[in-house]
Design an enzyme around this catalytic site. Sequence first.
Site, short mmCIF file in Angstrom:
data_model
loop_
_atom_site.label_atom_id
_atom_site.label_comp_id
_atom_site.label_asym_id
_atom_site.label_seq_id
_atom_site.Cartn_x
_atom_site.Cartn_y
_atom_site.Cartn_z
N ASP A 178 0.85 -1.19 0.00
CA ASP A 178 0.00 0.00 0.00
C ASP A 178 0.89 1.24 0.00
OD1 ASP A 178 -2.22 1.58 0.12
OD2 ASP A 178 -2.91 0.90 2.07
N ASP B 258 -3.29 2.41 -5.98
CA ASP B 258 -2.10 2.48 -5.12
C ASP B 258 -1.97 1.33 -4.13
OD1 ASP B 258 -4.25 3.21 -3.55
OD2 ASP B 258 -3.18 4.78 -2.48
N GLU B 259 -2.64 0.22 -4.37
CA GLU B 259 -2.49 -0.93 -3.46
C GLU B 259 -2.76 -2.23 -4.21
OE1 GLU B 259 -5.40 -1.51 -0.36
OE2 GLU B 259 -6.80 -0.16 -1.38
#
Length: 431
Positions: free
Chosen positions: A26, A120-121
Site C-alpha cells: 500500500d 495504489d495498493e
Amino acid sequence: MSRTSLGSRRVDDGHGDRSAVILHADMDAFFVSVELLERPELVGTPVIVGGTGGRGVVSSASYEARALGVHAAMPMSRALQLAPRATVIAGHMHKYRDASARIMQIFRDYTPLVEPLSIDEAFLDIRGAMRLFGNPAQIATSIRERVLAETGLPCSIGAASTKFVAKLASGKAKPNGLLVIPHDDTVPFLHALPVGAIWGVGATTESKLHGRGIHTVFDLAHTPLPALERMVGKSMAAHLHALAWGRDARVVEPVRREKSISHEQTFDTDLGDHEQLLLELRAQADAVAARLRRAELAAGTVAVKVRWSSFETVTRQVRLTRASSTGLILYRAAAELFDELHAPGRPVRLIGLRADGLVPANEATSVTLWDEQHSDEWDAAEQAMDAAVAKFGRGVLRPASLLGRGERRDGRTGLTERPNAERPGQASDHR
C-alpha cells in the site's frame, strides 16, 4: 473498514517466518507523495491534494496534515480550518496512473499473482517467489527498496497468511513500514484490535456492537454466534465471526475485471441550464468510453447520477441494445435518461455517468445491418481520436460540441471541469 484507528504503529520482520505468503502493498499518501517529487521543499509539512473551489474535497493528505485531523473526502473548507498553513495542490491523475503502472510492474517482477485493489495498493501471493527471493520479510523489503529507488515513492507492506490480515498489517505498519504476522500469531494480533478494524463493520454496525459491550475483536470473537445473529443478521454474523478468528479463504486473483467505469462532476455553483448539463454528459461519455477502450471492455448498461441543490440524489440506468465503448452511444443513452429526470432550470449540484455490465470488447454482440445508433463508423472515428491523443497529446482532438472547453488540470481529457477548476479525479487516496 471504518475509520477506526488500528492503534499505535507497529513494525516487525517476522524473524524469518515463511507462513506469511500473502503481501498487501500500500503506497503511503500516494497522491501527495507523487506531488512531492516535484515539490521536495514541502516534505515534512502539511500538504493536501484536492479541489480548491468552493466545494472542493480532500483527495489525499500528508501525514503531517492527518495529524491535524485532515482526511480524504473531507470538505476542503473544513480541512483548511484544521490545517490553515497547509499547502493545497490540485490533483493530476495522469501522474498517479503513470506511477501506479510502474509500481505494479515492479510487483509483477516478483510474482505473476498480483491483484490490484486500486491505483495504489495490491495483494501479492509470493508462495512461488520464495525459492528465488527468500522469506516474506526479505521479499517485502526488496519490493519496498525497489519501489523507492525506481519511483521515489514510499510504501508500506503487511504480510500474513490471509488477505484480510495482510491488509490490516500494512495499515498497522504505516507510514513506510513492514509488518509480518506469522500464521500462529494471527489470532493474538486480531484480538488486540478494535472491533471497527473488521472488514464489514461500518459506523452503524460498530455503534450497534458497542451498545452491546463489544469493543474489540476479542469481544466479537467470544460473542456466541446466536447472539451475534440477533444483532446483525445470520449472514453478517457468520462473516464477522470467521474474520474475528482469522478465517479468510479468499485467494489472490491476478485478473480483476473492472465492474464499472464512471465519471462525475460537482459544480462550484449549481447549474440549471439543460444544454450545458448535456454537454457535461457528452464530455463524461467520451472520457468513460476512452477508458473502456483502453481496458478493451464494452458497457452493456449506462447510468446517470444527478444530485439536486437540495442534496437529494437520483440514479437511472438503461440497458444498451448491444454493449459499446463508443462515447456517442453512451451519451445518447445518458441524454435520454437525463431528459426524463431534469426539468430545465432546476439547479443541479452534481452530475455523473457510469458504464456498467462490462464485458470484454471482443464479446460484444455485433450487428448484422448498418444501424445509425451503433454505427461502426462512429467506433472507427473514436478509435482514430485515441490514436491522435496517444501521438500528439491530450486535447488535440475532441467532438466539435466540446471545442473551447478547458482541459482538467489533472491531464484527463473529455472531462468537464472548466479552466479555473481544480478538483482532482474521482479516485480517492485515503492511505
